[in-house]
Design a protein around this motif. Structure first.
Motif, short mmCIF file in Angstrom:
data_model
loop_
_atom_site.label_atom_id
_atom_site.label_comp_id
_atom_site.label_asym_id
_atom_site.label_seq_id
_atom_site.Cartn_x
_atom_site.Cartn_y
_atom_site.Cartn_z
N VAL A 107 0.53 -1.32 -0.11
CA VAL A 107 -0.14 -0.33 0.16
C VAL A 107 0.44 1.43 0.01
CG1 VAL A 107 -1.64 -1.13 1.17
CG2 VAL A 107 -0.30 -0.03 2.86
N ASP A 108 0.55 2.22 -0.46
CA ASP A 108 0.87 3.94 -0.62
C ASP A 108 1.48 3.67 1.27
OD1 ASP A 108 0.21 3.83 -2.93
OD2 ASP A 108 -1.22 5.97 -2.74
N GLY A 109 2.73 4.62 1.17
CA GLY A 109 3.94 4.79 1.93
C GLY A 109 3.64 3.97 3.71
N THR A 128 10.49 2.86 -13.13
CA THR A 128 8.76 2.23 -12.84
C THR A 128 9.16 1.87 -11.62
OG1 THR A 128 8.52 1.06 -14.68
CG2 THR A 128 7.13 0.48 -12.82
N VAL A 129 10.33 0.68 -11.24
CA VAL A 129 10.54 0.52 -9.90
C VAL A 129 10.81 1.83 -8.84
CG1 VAL A 129 12.14 -0.82 -8.95
CG2 VAL A 129 11.46 -2.07 -10.08
N CYS A 136 5.67 3.70 -1.84
CA CYS A 136 5.46 2.79 -1.18
C CYS A 136 6.03 3.33 0.29
CB CYS A 136 6.43 1.64 -1.65
SG CYS A 136 5.46 0.82 -2.29
N LEU A 137 6.96 5.01 0.27
CA LEU A 137 7.31 5.49 1.11
C LEU A 137 6.33 5.92 1.72
CD1 LEU A 137 11.15 6.50 0.02
CD2 LEU A 137 10.43 5.23 2.55
N VAL A 138 6.01 6.36 3.27
CA VAL A 138 5.85 7.63 3.86
C VAL A 138 6.84 8.30 2.99
CG1 VAL A 138 4.67 5.83 6.00
CG2 VAL A 138 7.17 7.50 5.70
#
Length: 258
Positions: A107-109, A128-129, A136-138
């Protein structure tokens, strides 16, 4: 921008590449880049606990040992079946398989720290990665990346000690991918001077685990930064830093309407 069938073929070629060459015997495996990672990455991190760390292509997770006492949970995104999971020095560790498309199954973050040391140059869809890393980082989360920035030879031919598809990422493209994804570059350095690794031929094992050697490598890399070439075909071009290291931060979220 490769079509999906080519991406799938590339992914399959590299899936067990590192494990088959370097990690065939877990009981004797030794991580070789602790001093390099400390100098070009970990020393820039804030002195605090990290709740959930993502290691991209992290194998046994040993790259995180210098800060393992400051981590609550570890996830390693790695395609290989060679790694056991469980825990790293008592820190819960789980493995997740990556998708060949580069889209990460999180999930996001989900993470407040991400490390990726020598993995991106094994995959086809680097940009893309990198965008997925940012997602994916907060907000305020940090990422540490290090990759080859010179050619690693003609991959159409066998290359001893290298996997089938790995190649360097030109530095100007590397920077562009990071900036386009939205990362702030906290620190950038060039390292891995071409002659440093040759010290192993003089009987010095794991040269990048030696802090004095790594500091010497920094000096030589700075002195010869002007000589950077992606294709080092002439003898004088080989006297160059071969690695790019980045300390990155995802910007804090801005208040609505600002």
């Amino acid at each position: 921008d490769l079509p999906l069938p080519q991406i799938l073929g590339w992914f399959e070629d590299e899936k067990e590449g590192f494990a088959s060459i370097w990690a065939t015997h877990p009981e004797t495996y030794q991580y070789e880049f602790h001093a390099l990672n400390r100098l070009h990455g970990f020393r820039f991190l804030p002195e605090r606990m990290f709740q959930h760390v993502l290691s991209v292509g992290g194998a046994f997770g040993h790259e995180l040992l210098p800060i393992v006492t400051r981590i609550c949970e570890i996830t390693i995104l790695d395609p290989s079946d060679a790694y056991p999971g469980g825990a790293l020095h008592g820190v819960p560790l789980r493995y997740v398989k990556p998708d060949p498309t580069g889209i990460m199954p999180f999930v996001d973050g989900a993470f407040d720290l991400l490390t990726c040391f020598g993995c991106l140059h094994h995959i086809p869809n680097v940009s893309t990665v990198i965008r997925e890393m940012w997602r994916c980082l907060v907000p305020g989360g940090m990422a540490l990346l290090r990759e080859p920035i010179v050619s690693m030879g003609d991959w159409r031919k066998p290359r001893p000690g290298l996997t089938k598809r790995e190649r360097g990422i030109p530095l100007h493209l590397f920077r562009a991918f990071l900036e386009q994804a939205g990362f702030c570059i906290v620190h950038e350095s060039q390292c891995g001077f071409a002659l440093t690794s040759r010290l192993s031929g003089l009987g010095i094992r794991h040269v990048y685990n030696s802090m004095p050697i790594v500091w010497g490598d920094v000096l030589l890399s700075k002195l010869f930064a002007w000589n950077r070439n992606y294709h080092c075909k002439k003898v004088y071009q080989k006297f160059t830093p071969t690695l790019g290291a980045f300390v990155l931060r995802k910007p804090e979220a801005t208040p609505e309407g600002m």
